[in-house]
Scaffold this motif. Sequence first.
Motif, PDB file in Angstrom:
ATOM      1  N   GLU A   1       0.854  -1.196   0.000  1.00 40.06           N
ATOM      2  CA  GLU A   1       0.000   0.000   0.000  1.00 40.06           C
ATOM      3  C   GLU A   1       0.884   1.238   0.000  1.00 40.06           C
ATOM      4  O   GLU A   1       1.780   1.368   0.840  1.00 40.06           O
ATOM      5  CB  GLU A   1      -0.896   0.013   1.236  1.00 40.06           C
ATOM      6  CG  GLU A   1      -1.829   1.219   1.268  1.00 40.06           C
ATOM      7  CD  GLU A   1      -2.688   1.243   2.520  1.00 40.06           C
ATOM      8  OE1 GLU A   1      -3.595   0.392   2.617  1.00 40.06           O
ATOM      9  OE2 GLU A   1      -2.441   2.086   3.395  1.00 40.06           O
TER      10      GLU A   1
ATOM     11  N   VAL B   1      -3.277   3.576  -1.975  1.00 38.94           N
ATOM     12  CA  VAL B   1      -3.518   2.751  -3.166  1.00 38.94           C
ATOM     13  C   VAL B   1      -2.861   1.396  -2.911  1.00 38.94           C
ATOM     14  O   VAL B   1      -1.684   1.337  -2.560  1.00 38.94           O
ATOM     15  CB  VAL B   1      -2.904   3.400  -4.427  1.00 38.94           C
ATOM     16  CG1 VAL B   1      -3.095   2.491  -5.643  1.00 38.94           C
ATOM     17  CG2 VAL B   1      -3.528   4.774  -4.674  1.00 38.94           C
ATOM     18  N   ARG B   2      -3.641   0.341  -3.064  1.00 44.33           N
ATOM     19  CA  ARG B   2      -3.100  -1.011  -2.870  1.00 44.33           C
ATOM     20  C   ARG B   2      -2.883  -1.659  -4.226  1.00 44.33           C
ATOM     21  O   ARG B   2      -3.666  -1.466  -5.160  1.00 44.33           O
ATOM     22  CB  ARG B   2      -4.047  -1.877  -2.037  1.00 44.33           C
ATOM     23  CG  ARG B   2      -4.286  -1.393  -0.631  1.00 44.33           C
ATOM     24  CD  ARG B   2      -4.845  -2.515   0.223  1.00 44.33           C
ATOM     25  NE  ARG B   2      -3.792  -3.427   0.603  1.00 44.33           N
ATOM     26  CZ  ARG B   2      -3.080  -3.335   1.740  1.00 44.33           C
ATOM     27  NH1 ARG B   2      -3.338  -2.375   2.594  1.00 44.33           N
ATOM     28  NH2 ARG B   2      -2.114  -4.190   2.021  1.00 44.33           N
TER      29      ARG B   2
ATOM     30  N   GLN C   1      -5.706  -3.518  -5.960  1.00 48.10           N
ATOM     31  CA  GLN C   1      -6.762  -2.773  -6.652  1.00 48.10           C
ATOM     32  C   GLN C   1      -6.655  -2.914  -8.176  1.00 48.10           C
ATOM     33  O   GLN C   1      -7.588  -2.584  -8.894  1.00 48.10           O
ATOM     34  CB  GLN C   1      -6.692  -1.280  -6.290  1.00 48.10           C
ATOM     35  CG  GLN C   1      -7.057  -0.963  -4.865  1.00 48.10           C
ATOM     36  CD  GLN C   1      -6.830   0.499  -4.510  1.00 48.10           C
ATOM     37  OE1 GLN C   1      -6.348   0.819  -3.449  1.00 48.10           O
ATOM     38  NE2 GLN C   1      -7.170   1.405  -5.410  1.00 48.10           N
TER      39      GLN C   1
END
Lengths: 195, 158
Positions: free
Chosen positions: B131, B140-141, B144
């Motif tokens: 992340e 934001v990982r 995703q």
Amino acid sequence: MAQDTGGEAAAGKWYDAAKATYTTLVDAKHAVSSAFQFVNVPTGVWIDERGKVVRPGEPAWTTSRTSEYGGKPLVTEGEEYIAALRDWVANGERSQYALSDEAFTARVKRRSDKEMEADASFALAVWFYQSNNMPSAKKYFEHAQALNPDDWNYHRQDWSFTPGEAGAKWMEKFQKLAEPYYPKLEMKPKEKPKG
Amino acid sequence: MKRRDFLFTISAATFAKATLNAQAGATILYDSRAVALARVDVDASGALWVQKKDLPRINGFEIKPQGACRADICIPIPRGMMRGDTFNLTAFAQRVGQKFIADPAARVWGFGEIPVMQGAYLDSRIAPDVEVPDRKGQPVRLSQFRGKKVLLVTWASW
């Protein structure tokens, strides 16, 4: 992804200048390098639609060039890298550049005890830096570099705090290298000897 | 030993004695996260005891009857590694081969990678779900982006 303890303040203007249209991240803790064992920039990793690593970290230049520093060459192999990347985008797992499990295993090694301790020390250094405690940050930055002297990210991030000395320190270490500064790309796995 | 190092050792030893069994807060660094804990214990040996309930947010493990578990990995825990509601985090690290560095004066402990977790990545080739914030600070990982090909490239201003 910008890897910079200075965060957006240090990296933002470069993204603006590039007019980036891709996802732009700011990694002030070097989290990606820690997770994927990257040791310099630029380094790239390819990940497929299922989250599987297709190729582990390797120099990710976009241009091919040979520069000389103190008479010693520094080679980037961007054209070969980009051509292989385009092939993978078009062909996915059928691409000749998608590594087999065997080739992946040969390229990614378990970290040594010293490398793992260096990772912990660098995390402490960044925490102290972001807490405005530069003397303690310095102590742990230097400890990380002593434990894992092959990690250029550790050196270059630390040297960035004394920009007047950074160039000379980089040159001194660069001149002592026995191996290329950026490892030579091996886009295709080496073939096994026949017989 | 240099005088400066000697003085540091003396002050560290004095500090360790003064904080024997002291209960106070601490910061734990692991996996690029800083977890602030309201209460930890540091015993006479320097071992760091944390509340069992804090373990999941420290390193993703939780205490179960079969041991300390995360996903499908369970590490058997000797009886002496738990005491009431507390868990010996540094003993656990030593048990799983995890390196750590303590700065007791600042009450911060930095933990490195857990080898068995790294082994899971090397065996599965599934990318660690890192992340990282975007330019606006929103997390934001990597996960995703499932369903898309990803080229993740690092660069730096230095």
